[in-house]
Design an enzyme around this catalytic site. Sequence first.
Site, PDB file in Angstrom:
ATOM      1  N   GLY A   1       0.789  -1.236  -0.015  1.00 49.02           N
ATOM      2  CA  GLY A   1       0.061   0.085   0.083  1.00 49.02           C
ATOM      3  C   GLY A   1       0.939   1.274   0.021  1.00 49.02           C
ATOM      4  N   LYS A   2       2.183   1.174  -0.379  1.00 48.55           N
ATOM      5  CA  LYS A   2       2.911   2.376  -0.088  1.00 48.55           C
ATOM      6  C   LYS A   2       2.517   3.336  -1.176  1.00 48.55           C
ATOM      7  CE  LYS A   2       6.614  -0.288  -2.634  1.00 48.55           C
ATOM      8  NZ  LYS A   2       5.610  -1.576  -2.770  1.00 48.55           N
ATOM      9  N   THR A   3       2.228   2.951  -2.593  1.00 51.47           N
ATOM     10  CA  THR A   3       1.741   3.865  -3.428  1.00 51.47           C
ATOM     11  C   THR A   3       0.461   4.425  -3.021  1.00 51.47           C
ATOM     12  OG1 THR A   3       2.865   2.712  -5.529  1.00 51.47           O
ATOM     13  CG2 THR A   3       1.080   4.159  -5.972  1.00 51.47           C
TER      14      THR A   3
ATOM     15  N   GLU B   1       6.211   3.810 -12.328  1.00 49.41           N
ATOM     16  CA  GLU B   1       5.771   2.643 -12.510  1.00 49.41           C
ATOM     17  C   GLU B   1       4.281   2.609 -13.234  1.00 49.41           C
ATOM     18  OE1 GLU B   1       5.231  -1.512  -9.785  1.00 49.41           O
ATOM     19  OE2 GLU B   1       4.833   0.464  -8.824  1.00 49.41           O
TER      20      GLU B   1
ATOM     21  N   ARG C   1      -6.489   5.461  -9.260  1.00 48.66           N
ATOM     22  CA  ARG C   1      -6.375   5.283  -7.674  1.00 48.66           C
ATOM     23  C   ARG C   1      -7.133   6.391  -6.995  1.00 48.66           C
ATOM     24  NH1 ARG C   1      -2.268   2.144  -5.325  1.00 48.66           N
ATOM     25  NH2 ARG C   1      -1.642   0.554  -6.917  1.00 48.66           N
TER      26      ARG C   1
ATOM     27  N   GLN D   1      10.794   0.263  -1.965  1.00 47.61           N
ATOM     28  CA  GLN D   1      10.465  -1.155  -1.716  1.00 47.61           C
ATOM     29  C   GLN D   1      11.504  -1.636  -0.702  1.00 47.61           C
ATOM     30  OE1 GLN D   1       8.471  -3.071  -3.119  1.00 47.61           O
ATOM     31  NE2 GLN D   1       8.210  -3.085  -5.341  1.00 47.61           N
TER      32      GLN D   1
END
Length: 712
Positions: free
Chosen positions: A216-218, A241, A250, A359
């Site tokens: 869930g970092k993005t 990405e 999103r 990451q």
Amino acid sequence: MHQPPTEPMIPANVEAEQAVLGSILIDPDAVVEVAELLAADDFHLQKHGWIYQAILDLNGKNSRADFLTVTDELERRRQLDEAGGPAYVMDLINAVPTAIHATHYARIVEERAVARRLLRAAGQIAQSVYEVKSIDRLCAGAVELVETAVQRKGERRAKTLTAVLNDTVAQAREHARLRAEGHEVSIPFGIPELDRRTGGMWPSDVIVLAAPPGGGKTALALGIAHQAAKTGARGAVFSLEMQDTQVGERILAPESGYTAIQIRLGDIQDWQVLDAARARASTDNLLVDDSASLTMADLAVRVKRLHLRHAIQFVVVDYVQLLTAGLRTENRTQELAYISRQLKALAKELHIAVIVVAQLNRDYDKRADKWPRMSDLEGSSQWEKDASVIVFIHRESQFVPEADVNRATLILAKARNGQIGEFPVGWNPRYSQFTPEPLIFGEADRRAHRLELLRQCQALPYTWADWQLHPLGLEQVLQQGRAQVKQLEGDPKRLVTQVGQALASSQRLDEAVLRELSALARSRNGATPPVVTDFLAVGARAAVLQQAREQVAPALLQGRFAIFFGPSGRGKTLLARIVQRALILEDGMPAVWLNWRQTMREIKGTFNGNGREVDVWQQTHAPVLILDDPDKSTTEWSVGYLYDLLDQRMALTGGRQGPVLLVLNQLPAEFAQQLAQHGHLGVATAQRGLQRGRPVLVDFSALPVWEERPGF
């Protein structure tokens, strides 16, 4: 005859000034580099300063500076005629053949400007000699004048501690005033507890958001960026990405109530709802750049350009491991360390906050303990030095199926001016959205979410109860069996009775008993009583169902592989679709069923321009993948794709292993031999799925031919 001394010329280079302006008019992007060196008052000729200021202002309004826009801007300011008119602006363009030397010309202009300031400072010092009585005050004033004269644009001088403390208190008073008036003094993260612990994002901060793949970092980075923009802060997202439209999906999802995949597919029941969500979510304060394969130098130039044109206050880099240094380094750790230092320098130079999405390294995936720590960051030592804030995301449900999927933990591992620690937040998997508090979903909400997953994964409406044990039905078979068993003697009677009791009471079937009953049926040379045949068929199908429920589904939830194998017509696909629905409905685990032959046909279709291969391939990234008939398409071409898929699912290059259920029409060993005909690639493919996956094997060979339901 004695000649009077001539007056020295004022330091200036008019030709260099013309060359600078001409270069920018030829290539408006050159202003990014020039603006770091020159201000409007650095030009000797006033009209050049006017033209340069007009160029800067046009760039600040996101308008390119060319002949038409600059002359129009000068006309609007009533300076065009005094600046020489349109003809002079055109002469500037003709003054240089190319813009490639713009920075060189700018440095010449800068040097002459410094010389002129020194000349003025010398005059002021000479005047003060007659006015200032204290020699100490005279020297201090002279030093101050000289330092001011030689200070170039962008440079900062050392200050006394007294001056620093005065500035600090003045800043504190100003911030107190702004807060009293209801204004923000920093850029908020939008998560109250994170804002409380850190005070928000501040200029020159580097903030690292890190999590494992799918953590869930993005989602967190985009949520922070969108919230900051909605509160008035100006920023940019560099999505290395995803495409810009995926970023839009999103952001629109939580606003609209539709999922990102629904928005992408156009699966919208009410377009007015989506349009209203777009209006609520829209803001010109947030810019999106989806350029891929950027070097650190590329990123720096783009950020500086946006800072000049839009005065951005923060940037998001998603994600940093996709950046390259653009220069040769000994290893990846050194490259990431260089990128970290450059991002910190960029944040300080432009006085902006930089949010870095990162990451975790491969060592994290090897650990049984999945609680992230600082050493899990790739290039961790340099991030620890450069970052002001480091936040890890931990979602227990990624690793423990029974954990609450609506709960996450933010771990504040570093806060240079704040309070470290961990605290819970909410996670809405439907919209990939973090919320300040953990969400409490009732059973109705949970069921609605799983029903939506069923629809998204295109699961068929079959449950465990749809796996029929006999065409006549279990009760009728048991009833007939009770009547016929009395006619049996010896082993047949014992074995049929044991199987019947287990079936009637829903107890676990003894595999040894089934094997013995099967051997007995084969040895009677066609004289097998019907009750033995019926109970053997029912028992075999019940055993397969039992293994699928008790072994296959749990193995897939644990990230392992499973294989259904046996001749056609035994119901393998039906049971695979039942497993798919059970994983979604009972465990909330998205599972996708794909027919391999159909997938290969779809990929071939993309070669003719019918869609994109990456979109077809995207289906294989599901948390659980059920792959049907991979043994019916084993050309060298398709085996290459199968190798890539299984290599990806084995997570050999990092990340979390993705479980696979293979549905084969032959023995796994036969499939391995078939793959091995394609050389090393085929052998490696067999190893990925049939050996290293530690598969749970379910043999359908003993099942009688079954008339499958239509649709498979």
